[in-house]
Write a protein that holds these residues in place. Structure first.
Motif: not given
Length: 77
Positions: A16-40
């Protein structure tokens, strides 16, 4: 000032992007981690996944903060 916040987890990579000047969060993204398929993963696989997140943000970013998984075989010794 804009901060890119990245949480690199075992199931998902959230960003996510945090804008300190406006105290706002934007452009939140969530993607699957490669660790969800393997431990190494190789360092290259981890780097590629981080760069894929960075490529998603084409805006001006002043700083990047991350929270990453860390494990070490040395901790078990």
């Amino acid at each position: 000032m804009k901060f890119l916040l990245i949480d690199y987890g075992a199931s998902f990579i959230k960003s996510v992007i945090y804008n300190k000047d406006t105290n706002e969060f934007s452009y939140e993204k969530i993607i699957q981690s490669p660790f969800s398929k393997t431990d190494i993963l190789s360092r290259n696989e981890i780097s590629e996944s981080i760069y894929s997140v960075l490529d998603e943000y084409k805006t001006n970013i002043d700083y990047i903060f991350t929270c990453l998984l860390y494990t070490s075989d040395a901790a078990d010794e």
